[in-house]
Design a protein around this motif. Structure first.
Motif: not given
Length: 652
Positions: A74-79, A84-88, A247-250, A261-264
């Protein structure tokens, strides 16, 4: 300033750095796997074993295993997926991401004036977060490669003495290939990461099939009951859970290298499913045999595949290190262009992707620091305590800046900001405080690194502000100066003189000193100002403002993005063409640069005086202006002048 909105920043079009006409989305997705997801992808090597380390005090009972794996998922899913992927990644500054891109969107023009105390607070907060990311960038290569090589001592215990020397050799090789560029390295590493993700997916799935009871971890209620059972020890174990988010911040900072787009695509189609099944598979293993909690990842590998897996893990952790190295390069260049850090030598490593850069000096600073950390700590278990504090503090600051951006620039209501950013912040702070209890066990390391980096950027930021104020006190008017020349014209000589002038002043003092000492002026005088804007790139058609002032004087203002390359001769050539002047002649043009001799006045607070002394030291050792601006060094003339810096309290 151009700002992003939630709608305008959607990934309908790739940024300039990911032009679909020159590089296919498939190639960018592969390269993103090789750079962006290296750190996140290799966290299964050490994250779950850290949760059951003796220092945490959690036993690998079935309920605890299911609970901790639930927290990981759930940390992977939320954070990562949501935050990062959907919002930031919607908070991009024309395709660029990261803390400094957030800062540029948030502060805008107030950053230039330096008069807004609120803007200064945002700047300092972003600098703290960036400083902690440097700590992350130093620790990531060390813990990633160490954790992979430690698989050798599981297969053959007699190889234990060779773990640290092998790690140092691999790290040296990694930093040595950085000059090839993140694009080439990413494409080379992309297939390796595809193989890595597929392998951990298969291993995890095979383990889950043997013990499907672990699928209970998909229910978040098991994560909540985990805290109820373990109390304080359960809270402390969040320091291990945050390791799955490294790695989320990176990921966010590297957005400018490859595009959103490629990252998503890479995250949702391969990285996320593989990570989820890897943690589920390790949890299933511990349900079968809790005694393997000290090395659950390698225990899921069949004995015949252990050595190949160590080799693959080593390659994958090299990729993990690359993700943070690329992010640090991007952030450093952005900081220098925004005037928040000294200039570094920057080499562009791609003709088609402007975000791919190499900073030689910084690269070897990171190399020395990373290898030093390996020698000090010697094992991934000891480094895990240091790792979490760097990650959680940067994540927290990113959320705070995003909340301010959403409210002030996007017009989100307080309720909406509270629901979205408040949820993220609650989780971030939980991770942060859980890691503070590990300060003496290694958390001091990222704090120390961050403090040194922040001190450097703080000194530079304050020093630049004081320098602007000092220049302002002695500035003249360029138009008044030209009017004076019309009354008493000096001797004019053939050729062109170019005087560089900072945006904060209206008259280049080097021009006055040149006329005073040499008693002559060139037939054509160009006064050039480079204005670095808050957008990463400015279209060529919008870059130049050119004005003929009479008596052979030309005023040129070049508006450049903080990711644009600077070539003064090319800018002058275009500027002269724009007003139909004679063509720019490199061999008859002299460039005059002001070289101020800075002295700290004996007034003001001691702390401010010390910051200014550090600023002067940094300024003396930054990249030479002629190299930074692309000016031929044999055509440069430097004009010196003494300038007193006053350490006033309101400069902070």
């Amino acid at each position: 300033m151009t700002t992003s909105t939630p709608d305008s920043s959607a990934p309908a079009a790739l940024p300039t750095s990911a032009n679909p006409h020159s590089i296919s989305v498939a190639a960018l997705t592969l390269a993103a796997l090789g750079i962006v997801f290296g750190d996140l992808g290799t966290s299964p090597l050490y994250a779950l074993q850290a949760a059951f380390d003796d220092s945490v005090g959690i036993k690998p009972t079935p309920d605890n295993v299911v609970g901790i794996v639930s927290l990981f998922l759930w940390s992977l899913g939320l954070m990562v997926s949501v935050k990062y992927v959907a919002v930031l990644m919607r908070a991009d500054n024309h395709g660029e991401g990261g803390l400094l891109a957030l800062l540029a969107l948030l502060v805008g023009e107030h950053r230039r004036s330096g008069n807004s105390k609120r803007s200064r607070r945002w700047i300092y907060l972003a600098l703290i977060g960036t400083a902690m990311l440097y700590g992350d960038g130093l620790i990531t290569p060390a813990i990633s490669v160490l954790s992979a090589i430690e698989g050798l001592q599981i297969a053959t215990p007699t190889l234990q003495p060779y773990v640290v020397p092998l790690t140092l050799a691999i790290l040296l090789g990694l930093f040595a290939i950085q000059s090839l560029g993140s694009g080439r390295v990413g494409v080379a590493f992309g297939p390796i990461m595809v193989l890595w993700f597929v392998t951990i997916l298969v291993l995890g799935l095979a383990s889950v099939i043997q013990t499907p009871a672990i699928l209970q971890a998909l229910n978040p209620l098991h994560g909540i009951s985990y805290f109820q059972r373990n109390g304080w020890h359960g809270f402390v174990s969040l320091g291990a859970v945050v390791l799955c988010l490294t790695g989320g911040e990176a990921l966010y900072a590297d957005m400018g290298h490859f595009g959103a787009h490629p990252i998503r695509l890479a995250w949702y189609r391969l990285a996320l499913p593989s990570l989820g099944f890897s943690y589920l598979g390790q949890g299933a293993l511990l349900l079968r045999d809790p005694t393997l909690a000290s090395h659950p990842f390698y225990s899921t590998v069949p004995s015949w595949g252990l050595y190949p897996m160590v080799a693959l893990s080593t390659l994958a952790t090299i990729v993990a290190s690359q993700a943070l190295i690329s992010a640090v390069f991007s952030l450093t260049r952005q900081a220098a262009q925004l005037g928040l850090a000294p200039r570094f030598a920057v080499r562009h490593t791609s003709a088609s992707t402007v975000g791919q850069i190499y900073l030689p000096a910084l690269n070897w600073i990171l190399a020395i620091g990373t290898m030093g950390i390996v020698m000090i700590f010697g094992s991934s278990d000891r480094l895990a305590s240091a790792f979490g504090l760097a990650v959680s503090s940067t994540m927290t600051i990113t959320t705070i800046l995003f909340a301010a951006l959403a409210h002030r620039r996007w017009g989100w209501s307080r309720l909406r900001v509270g629901m979205v950013a408040g949820t993220f912040l609650f989780v971030d702070l939980s991770f942060f405080f859980a890691n503070t209890v590990k300060f003496t066990d290694g958390g001091w390391l990222p704090f120390t690194i961050g403090a040194l980096v922040f001190l450097t950027t703080m000194a530079w930021t304050v020093g630049q502000r004081v320098l602007r104020l000092s220049r302002h006190e002695s500035e003249l008017s360029l138009k008044d100066f030209i009017e004076t020349l019309s009354v008493s014209p000096p001797l004019r000589v053939p050729g062109t003189a170019v005087f560089m002038m900072p945006p904060s002043i209206s008259f280049p003092m080097a021009l006055l000193h040149h006329l005073k000492h040499n008693q002559v002026l060139h037939e054509r005088v160009a006064v050039l100002t480079l204005s670095i804007e808050d957008s990463p790139r400015i279209p060529a058609a919008e870059q130049l403002e050119v004005e003929a002032l009479g008596l052979g004087f030309v005023r040129v203002v070049a508006h450049l993005g903080y990711m644009d390359s600077v070539s003064v001769p090319e800018l002058l050539r275009r500027a002269f063409e724009q007003i139909h002047m004679d063509a720019y002649e490199p061999m008859t043009t002299s460039f005059y640069l002001g070289r101020e001799s800075l002295v700290v006045a004996h007034t003001g607070r001691l702390a401010m005086r010390l910051l200014l002394r550090l600023f002067i030291l940094l300024r003396k050792n930054e990249l030479d202006a002629s190299e930074h601006f692309g000016i031929p060094p044999n055509r440069v003339v430097e004009m010196g002048a003494r300038l007193d810096l006053h350490a006033e309290a309101n400069s902070l």
